[in-house]
Scaffold this motif. Structure first.
Motif, PDB file in Angstrom:
ATOM      1  N   SER A 171      -5.242   9.368  17.565  1.00  0.00           N
ATOM      2  CA  SER A 171      -5.737   9.637  18.909  1.00  0.00           C
ATOM      3  C   SER A 171      -6.989  10.505  18.860  1.00  0.00           C
ATOM      4  CB  SER A 171      -4.673  10.358  19.754  1.00  0.00           C
ATOM      5  OG  SER A 171      -3.493   9.597  19.865  1.00  0.00           O
ATOM      6  N   VAL A 172      -7.755  10.446  19.936  1.00  0.00           N
ATOM      7  CA  VAL A 172      -8.883  11.345  20.142  1.00  0.00           C
ATOM      8  C   VAL A 172      -8.514  12.269  21.299  1.00  0.00           C
ATOM      9  CG1 VAL A 172     -11.311  11.540  20.780  1.00  0.00           C
ATOM     10  CG2 VAL A 172     -10.551   9.635  19.339  1.00  0.00           C
ATOM     11  N   HIS A 173      -8.656  13.584  21.092  1.00  0.00           N
ATOM     12  CA  HIS A 173      -8.350  14.565  22.127  1.00  0.00           C
ATOM     13  C   HIS A 173      -9.639  15.203  22.617  1.00  0.00           C
ATOM     14  CE1 HIS A 173      -3.886  14.839  21.571  1.00  0.00           C
ATOM     15  NE2 HIS A 173      -4.231  14.297  20.415  1.00  0.00           N
ATOM     16  N   ILE A 174      -9.775  15.279  23.927  1.00  0.00           N
ATOM     17  CA  ILE A 174     -10.867  16.014  24.566  1.00  0.00           C
ATOM     18  C   ILE A 174     -10.235  17.190  25.299  1.00  0.00           C
ATOM     19  CG2 ILE A 174     -12.774  15.931  26.215  1.00  0.00           C
ATOM     20  CD1 ILE A 174     -12.803  12.869  25.837  1.00  0.00           C
ATOM     21  N   HIS A 175     -10.769  18.390  25.057  1.00  0.00           N
ATOM     22  CA  HIS A 175     -10.176  19.577  25.652  1.00  0.00           C
ATOM     23  C   HIS A 175     -11.239  20.440  26.308  1.00  0.00           C
ATOM     24  CE1 HIS A 175      -8.503  23.846  25.181  1.00  0.00           C
ATOM     25  NE2 HIS A 175      -7.895  23.288  26.204  1.00  0.00           N
ATOM     26  N   THR A 176     -10.972  20.816  27.557  1.00  0.00           N
ATOM     27  CA  THR A 176     -11.841  21.750  28.253  1.00  0.00           C
ATOM     28  C   THR A 176     -11.668  23.137  27.652  1.00  0.00           C
ATOM     29  OG1 THR A 176     -11.608  20.492  30.308  1.00  0.00           O
ATOM     30  CG2 THR A 176     -12.437  22.755  30.486  1.00  0.00           C
ATOM     31  N   PRO A 177     -12.718  23.735  27.108  1.00  0.00           N
ATOM     32  CA  PRO A 177     -12.578  25.048  26.465  1.00  0.00           C
ATOM     33  C   PRO A 177     -11.930  26.079  27.387  1.00  0.00           C
ATOM     34  CG  PRO A 177     -14.722  24.112  25.988  1.00  0.00           C
ATOM     35  CD  PRO A 177     -14.098  23.217  27.017  1.00  0.00           C
ATOM     36  N   GLY A 178     -10.933  26.771  26.855  1.00  0.00           N
ATOM     37  CA  GLY A 178     -10.282  27.848  27.602  1.00  0.00           C
ATOM     38  C   GLY A 178      -9.206  27.404  28.570  1.00  0.00           C
ATOM     39  N   LYS A 179      -8.982  26.111  28.737  1.00  0.00           N
ATOM     40  CA  LYS A 179      -8.003  25.642  29.717  1.00  0.00           C
ATOM     41  C   LYS A 179      -6.603  25.673  29.128  1.00  0.00           C
ATOM     42  CE  LYS A 179      -7.067  21.922  32.985  1.00  0.00           C
ATOM     43  NZ  LYS A 179      -7.568  20.641  33.574  1.00  0.00           N
ATOM     44  N   ASP A 180      -5.656  26.268  29.853  1.00  0.00           N
ATOM     45  CA  ASP A 180      -4.259  26.330  29.430  1.00  0.00           C
ATOM     46  C   ASP A 180      -3.553  25.069  29.905  1.00  0.00           C
ATOM     47  OD1 ASP A 180      -1.722  26.977  28.638  1.00  0.00           O
ATOM     48  OD2 ASP A 180      -1.408  28.523  30.172  1.00  0.00           O
ATOM     49  N   LEU A 181      -2.985  24.313  28.986  1.00  0.00           N
ATOM     50  CA  LEU A 181      -2.366  23.045  29.339  1.00  0.00           C
ATOM     51  C   LEU A 181      -0.864  23.135  29.556  1.00  0.00           C
ATOM     52  CD1 LEU A 181      -4.262  20.616  26.929  1.00  0.00           C
ATOM     53  CD2 LEU A 181      -4.896  21.425  29.211  1.00  0.00           C
ATOM     54  N   GLY A 182      -0.265  24.265  29.269  1.00  0.00           N
ATOM     55  CA  GLY A 182       1.169  24.384  29.425  1.00  0.00           C
ATOM     56  C   GLY A 182       1.902  23.716  28.273  1.00  0.00           C
TER      57      GLY A 182
END
Length: 389
Positions: free
Chosen positions: A157-168
């Motif tokens: 998979s490829v993951h894109i993550h918003t810096p600093g965002k808590d995903l739970g």
């Protein structure tokens, strides 16, 4: 072997123990080739890719992410309104303008360059429109919008993550778990995901209730399989169905096609290889062209008590060409579906969910190393099927 477990985002991204073979990759797209089988004997170049944005996987449907020539393309709508951007689409000149803080980024359909504050920047691939969607190279996200981009070879998979965002709370594969609006049969599963509708969970199971050892997915994750097992099985399933669902009479080579497909199946019946070759020869004679993909869900599995595992999968395919409506797909239940529901149309996308069978001819061995597609696995046995308008 490890049991199924949940992980925090930091563990998923940073812990070597949380994921084997996982590397954070920014703009190193050679690694993305590992996510896609070329299926050279079958034909088509573009292949579906799993892309997860802040714990939510983009569904296998219209405008889904794909890889072509080593570059991953994603629908702009996947990041629209995210990563601190504002967007404006100009239909007349087919330009997409993104504003992120002080940076103005202009993307043009048909161009492999962006303008960043007026200066040209190479993207590595063209912005295109596909299925009515604007598709952008992943480089836009990683290079120009400063998102964290991870290629996870473990889960393909490829993951894109918003810096600093808590995903739970996330599952082992980096996807968000939900605890509200649960399906009626939620106890059958080890957890419920936010990006899967209850429709998929609540489909009936093909369980032989006379078999005393039939098990739900929740039971299997405790006693039978690990996350590593499921990642390996699903990788082989996707490659196998890339071959089954992407055939082109112009390019298929029956001998090599039969070898590739058979190598990804339970090999208990050697005559099966000849059957696959005969199908490939029919593809050439009947001028069959198909494109499609499956997306198996590792947590939605069960054991029907008949020796195989069933893994519920989203699927999508389109039959582009044939002469005679006969044996168009490499699927033992295709004829039965045709008799029950009528002909599938040319040039129309079909989507649905199917319980795909995986089995093995090994008496012992871990599921991750031995379970392959069953020769009778089907998109039409225990399945839903919808014509997409």
């Amino acid at each position: 072997m490890r049991n199924f477990k949940f992980n925090s985002l930091s563990a998923i991204i940073r812990s070597k123990k949380a994921r084997r073979g996982m590397t954070i990759v920014i703009c190193v797209f050679a690694s993305l080739v590992l996510l896609i089988t070329t299926a050279g004997a079958a034909g088509t170049a573009a292949k579906a890719v799993n892309v997860i944005m802040d714990g939510i996987k983009y569904p296998l449907t219209k405008g889904h992410p794909y890889s072509e020539n080593g570059t991953t393309m994603i629908p702009f709508r996947m990041i629209s309104g995210k990563l601190g951007t504002q967007a404006n689409w100009n239909a007349a000149n087919k330009t997409l303008t993104l504003q992120q803080k002080e940076n103005k980024i202009v993307l043009t359909v048909g161009s492999s360059f962006a303008k960043v504050n007026g200066q040209p920047v190479a993207l590595g691939a063209m912005v295109v429109q596909k299925d009515g969607m604007t598709m952008i190279p992943l480089t836009v996200v990683s290079d120009l919008l400063s998102a964290e981009v991870e290629v996870d070879e473990f889960s393909q998979s490829v993951h894109i993550h918003t810096p600093g965002k808590d995903l739970g709370e996330l599952d082992y594969f980096g996807r968000k778990i939900r605890t509200t609006n649960l399906p009626k049969n939620y106890k059958d599963y080890p957890y419920i995901l936010e990006d899967i509708p209850n429709e998929m969970y609540e489909m009936r199971h093909t369980i032989n209730y006379y078999a005393g050892d039939a098990k739900t997915g929740a039971q299997m994750f405790i006693t039978k399989v690990t996350s590593e097992d499921m990642a390996k099985i699903i990788k082989r399933m996707k490659i196998g169905y890339d071959l089954r669902l992407n055939v082109d009479y112009k390019t298929i080579d029956p001998a090599s096609y039969a070898k590739e497909v058979f190598n990804l199946e339970n090999q208990s019946v050697s005559i099966r290889k000849n059957e696959i070759k005969e199908y490939a020869e029919w593809v050439k004679k009947n001028k069959i062209q198909i494109e499609g993909a499956i997306d198996p869900e590792p947590s939605v599995l069960y054991y029907p008590g008949t020796g195989d595992y069933r893994i519920r999968s989203k699927f999508r395919f389109k039959i582009n060409n044939f002469i005679e409506y006969k044996d168009i797909l490499l699927d033992e239940y295709f004829i039965a579906h045709f008799r029950r529901s009528g002909e599938l149309k040319k040039g129309v996308w079909y989507e649905g969910y199917a319980d795909i069978s995986v089995s093995t001819n090994y008496y012992n061995g871990t599921p991750g190393e031995t379970k392959n597609l069953d020769s009778l696995s089907s998109l039409f046995e225990n399945a839903t099927l919808h014509e997409m308008k």
